[in-house]
Design an enzyme around this catalytic site. Structure first.
Site, PDB file in Angstrom:
ATOM      1  N   ASP A  97      -1.420   2.451 -20.293  1.00  0.00           N
ATOM      2  CA  ASP A  97      -1.559   1.050 -20.417  1.00  0.00           C
ATOM      3  C   ASP A  97      -2.097   0.563 -21.718  1.00  0.00           C
ATOM      4  O   ASP A  97      -3.133   1.523 -22.189  1.00  0.00           O
ATOM      5  CB  ASP A  97      -2.611   0.403 -19.402  1.00  0.00           C
ATOM      6  CG  ASP A  97      -2.816  -0.932 -19.229  1.00  0.00           C
ATOM      7  OD1 ASP A  97      -1.856  -1.814 -19.030  1.00  0.00           O
ATOM      8  OD2 ASP A  97      -3.860  -1.294 -19.672  1.00  0.00           O
ATOM      9  N   GLU A 132       2.311   1.850 -23.316  1.00  0.00           N
ATOM     10  CA  GLU A 132       2.758   0.660 -23.557  1.00  0.00           C
ATOM     11  C   GLU A 132       2.377   0.141 -24.958  1.00  0.00           C
ATOM     12  O   GLU A 132       1.363  -0.024 -25.514  1.00  0.00           O
ATOM     13  CB  GLU A 132       1.775  -0.274 -22.788  1.00  0.00           C
ATOM     14  CG  GLU A 132       2.148  -1.805 -22.660  1.00  0.00           C
ATOM     15  CD  GLU A 132       0.946  -2.746 -21.935  1.00  0.00           C
ATOM     16  OE1 GLU A 132       1.457  -3.599 -21.394  1.00  0.00           O
ATOM     17  OE2 GLU A 132      -0.174  -2.292 -21.737  1.00  0.00           O
ATOM     18  N   ASP A 136       0.885  -1.219  -0.031  1.00  0.00           N
ATOM     19  CA  ASP A 136      -0.242   0.008  -0.111  1.00  0.00           C
ATOM     20  C   ASP A 136       0.909   1.258  -0.088  1.00  0.00           C
ATOM     21  O   ASP A 136       2.085   1.092   0.108  1.00  0.00           O
ATOM     22  CB  ASP A 136      -0.910  -0.007   1.332  1.00  0.00           C
ATOM     23  CG  ASP A 136      -0.226  -0.284   2.565  1.00  0.00           C
ATOM     24  OD1 ASP A 136       1.051   0.420   2.492  1.00  0.00           O
ATOM     25  OD2 ASP A 136      -0.634  -1.229   3.354  1.00  0.00           O
TER      26      ASP A 136
HETATM   27  C1  GLC Z   1      -1.127  -4.274 -19.725  1.00  0.00           C
HETATM   28  C2  GLC Z   1      -0.868  -4.262 -18.397  1.00  0.00           C
HETATM   29  C3  GLC Z   1      -1.160  -5.735 -17.978  1.00  0.00           C
HETATM   30  C4  GLC Z   1      -2.926  -5.717 -17.869  1.00  0.00           C
HETATM   31  C5  GLC Z   1      -3.195  -5.373 -19.384  1.00  0.00           C
HETATM   32  C6  GLC Z   1      -4.847  -5.096 -19.395  1.00  0.00           C
HETATM   33  O1  GLC Z   1      -0.634  -5.092 -20.519  1.00  0.00           O
HETATM   34  O2  GLC Z   1       0.386  -4.293 -18.003  1.00  0.00           O
HETATM   35  O3  GLC Z   1      -1.095  -6.025 -16.509  1.00  0.00           O
HETATM   36  O4  GLC Z   1      -3.265  -7.010 -17.505  1.00  0.00           O
HETATM   37  O5  GLC Z   1      -2.581  -4.252 -19.795  1.00  0.00           O
HETATM   38  O6  GLC Z   1      -4.868  -3.780 -18.890  1.00  0.00           O
HETATM   39 CA    CA Z   2      -1.798  -3.022   3.309  1.00  0.00          CA
END
Ligand code: GLC
Ligand code: CA
Length: 583
Positions: free
Chosen positions: A230, A284, A60
């Site tokens: 992401d 990403e 956390d």
């Molecule tokens: C990206 C993230 C991964 C997640 C996916 C869906 O690849 O790094 O952890 O499962 O997106 O959001």
């Molecule tokens: Ca905790």
């Protein structure tokens, strides 16, 4: 050349700690105008597994704050906090229910604010993970959207009629299975690139984009320094629905559009949020070609600052679960390709681990225990001597390894369980074969708790952690390594310092000088001040590397074996030896 000559003691205890605190705004003299993120070393925190601060077995923000001094001492300039917003956790936070609320497991907004404030005091910047390709199916937008065909939020997502009682197209998700789910109530299908509980947002809708930009501004106003986006290369969908060919499906070809629409959305986001700020945006950038990557990240195009590429990471990870063989030639080819010397406007990311892949020392390092540490240091040498922004993943800096998985119920990841269902329960693959492969490739390997010390639960929590602790924590842990000048951790600290001391390692040109060798990998980084040779022996054997013609070593600036001299015109290297020298 600037600064003090650390060649003789760069790995000795004296140096460790001496340069330990860093200032995020300090730029090296040769690049006064480089944006901050080019000169930064990043560190990814996976909050659930980093440090439990309130004794419930889950990492956390209280815990993260308590560990900031450790990160300052390591010498990192910035932190990427992986998904940390309110979520039902179908995909560990990558299914967001409320983008303005901290996940209760991780604490409150006050806990977050205190973490951010302390990071700033220490000169460490923070970027947050924005999961904008999809939301959770529990997000209020989706709840409204699915409530009726004419709800005002209907068009926030992709809804289509089925085709002859079947889904609109044959598209598959990244996690396996149809990318369409029928919603009984309104009789239409919605699109999801990942799990059914992760419906994809419709970026074509300007209202969706406006909402997302407002979220970015909310966090930027709090003082965060940027965002990791992401699955950003999934956000654009084809204008018209179509079916993939039967060959494209098993090859997991994406239906996402990497062309004009993607660029349009990214430029739009830049204009609305990033323009005239020094916010960093790192995507990403899954599944895009090198040219597409260069286009998306070219600073002149005003889309993203940079991005993660996966071309190398997927080489020994076939179909995302099968363990393939690691070939040095793949790494060499990727690094050459990823240096982007031919694209001055493009600034790459350098990374070996994140929360979606297994541990780098287990993948690319030596499998012999006596060379484990040395090979972890060799990987550090490489990561911190390439052009681009390095991202270290939590635990990588102490050489954490894969977990010895023995049965399917030890896995947490939704992907592992899906594959088990699809491949084993359907009789395609034996359970034994699947286990061996999953154990080597599963992303759960990087989600086991951080190993802080040799006490109960590795110092991660005083109660049983949410995820199994790797049994090797008694020897591989931060506390033991902090007091050992020859540890992997001490090496990371020294190597980060060396990178900052020699800007050529950040900004210099890249040239491979070992094109065909299956065991030795060597390259030269060069700027107007220095020519630096990085030599890495990726093998259990002793090897000799001839120095480039007519060259001798002027000075050693990093060595994973405390080497102090190289006298001849060729370098005799021990197994897994790494050395960085000025020619
Ligand atoms: C990206 C993230 C991964 C997640 C996916 C869906 O690849 O790094 O952890 O499962 O997106 O959001
Ligand atoms: Ca905790």
């Amino acid at each position: 050349m600037t600064g003090i000559d650390l060649s003789r003691r760069s790995l000795l205890p004296l140096a460790v700690g001496f340069w330990a605190t860093t200032s995020a705004s300090a730029s090296p003299p040769t690049q006064p105008r480089a944006p901050w993120w080019k000169n930064s070393v990043f560190y990814e925190i996976y909050p659930r597994s980093f440090q439990d601060g309130n004794s419930d077995g889950i990492g956390d923000f209280i815990g993260m704050k308590d560990r900031l001094e450790y990160l300052a001492e390591l010498g990192v300039d910035a932190i990427w906090v992986a998904a940390c917003f309110d979520s039902p956790n179908v995909d560990n936070g990558y299914d967001v229910r409320d983008y303005r609320k901290i996940m209760p497991d991780f604490g409150t907004m006050e806990n977050f604010d205190a973490f951010l404030a302390r990071a700033k005091q220490l000169g460490i910047r923070v970027i947050l993970d924005m999961v904008f390709n999809h939301t959770s199916d529990q997000h209020r937008w989706f709840i409204a959207s699915r409530s009726s065909r004419n709800n005002r939020y209907r068009d926030f997502y992709h809804w289509h009629d089925g085709k002859n009682g079947a889904p609109p197209t044959n598209w598959q998700t990244q996690f396996g299975g149809s990318a369409w789910t029928l919603d009984e109530k309104t009789g239409q299908y919605y699109l999801h690139s990942f799990e059914a509980q992760q419906p994809d947002l419709n970026w074509e809708n300007p209202e969706v984009r406006a909402e997302l930009y407002a979220i970015l501004k909310f966090w930027a106003d709090k003082g965060v320094d940027g965002f990791r986006f992401d699955a950003i290369t999934f956000i654009a969908k084809p204008e018209k629905l179509y079916d993939l060919t039967p060959e494209e499906i098993p090859a997991r070809k994406t239906f996402a559009d990497h062309g004009d629409r993607l660029s349009f959305y990214l430029k739009d986001m830049y204009e609305h949020v990033f323009k005239n700020t020094d916010l960093y945006s790192v995507g990403e950038n899954w599944g895009v070609s090198r040219d597409e990557y260069a286009r998306i990240t070219d600073s002149r195009n005003k889309e993203l600052s940079s991005g993660f590429r996966f071309d190398f990471q997927i080489k020994d990870n076939v179909d995302a679960w099968r363990k393939g063989t690691f070939h040095l030639s793949d790494l060499r080819a990727f690094n050459r390709d990823n240096s982007f010397d031919d694209h001055p406007g493009t600034w790459p990311v350098v990374w070996l681990e994140d929360h979606d892949y297994s541990r780098s020392v287990s993948r690319y390092g030596s499998q012999r225990p006596e060379y484990r540490d040395r090979s972890a240091k060799l990987l550090a040498t490489m990561m911190l001597s390439l052009r681009g922004t390095p991202f270290i993943y939590q635990g990588q800096e102490i050489g954490m390894t894969n977990f010895p998985f023995k049965s399917i119920d030890q896995f947490d990841d939704v992907f592992a369980h899906n594959e088990w269902r699809l491949q084993v329960e359907s009789g395609h693959i034996s359970s034994q074969e699947m286990l061996v492969n999953l154990a080597a490739t599963t992303r759960d390997n990087t989600r086991t708790p951080m190993q802080w010390n040799d006490g109960p639960n590795a110092g991660f929590s005083v109660v049983k952690p949410w995820m199994l602790v790797n049994p090797n924590f008694r020897t591989i842990n931060c506390s033991a390594e902090s007091s050992d000048p020859r540890s992997v951790l001490s090496f990371y600290k020294a190597m980060i310092r060396t990178r900052k001391q020699f800007p050529v390692l950040i900004h210099g040109t890249y040239k491979d000088v070992s094109p065909d060798d299956p065991q030795i990998y060597a390259y030269i980084r060069e700027d107007s001040t220095n020519r630096v040779l990085i030599a890495l022996n990726f093998s259990d054997d002793e090897k000799t590397l001839p120095l480039p013609e007519g060259k001798t070593v002027k000075r050693i600036i990093a060595s994973n074996m405390d080497r102090t001299q190289i006298q001849s015109s060729s370098m005799h290297m021990q197994p897994w030896e790494s050395v960085v020298v000025i020619l």
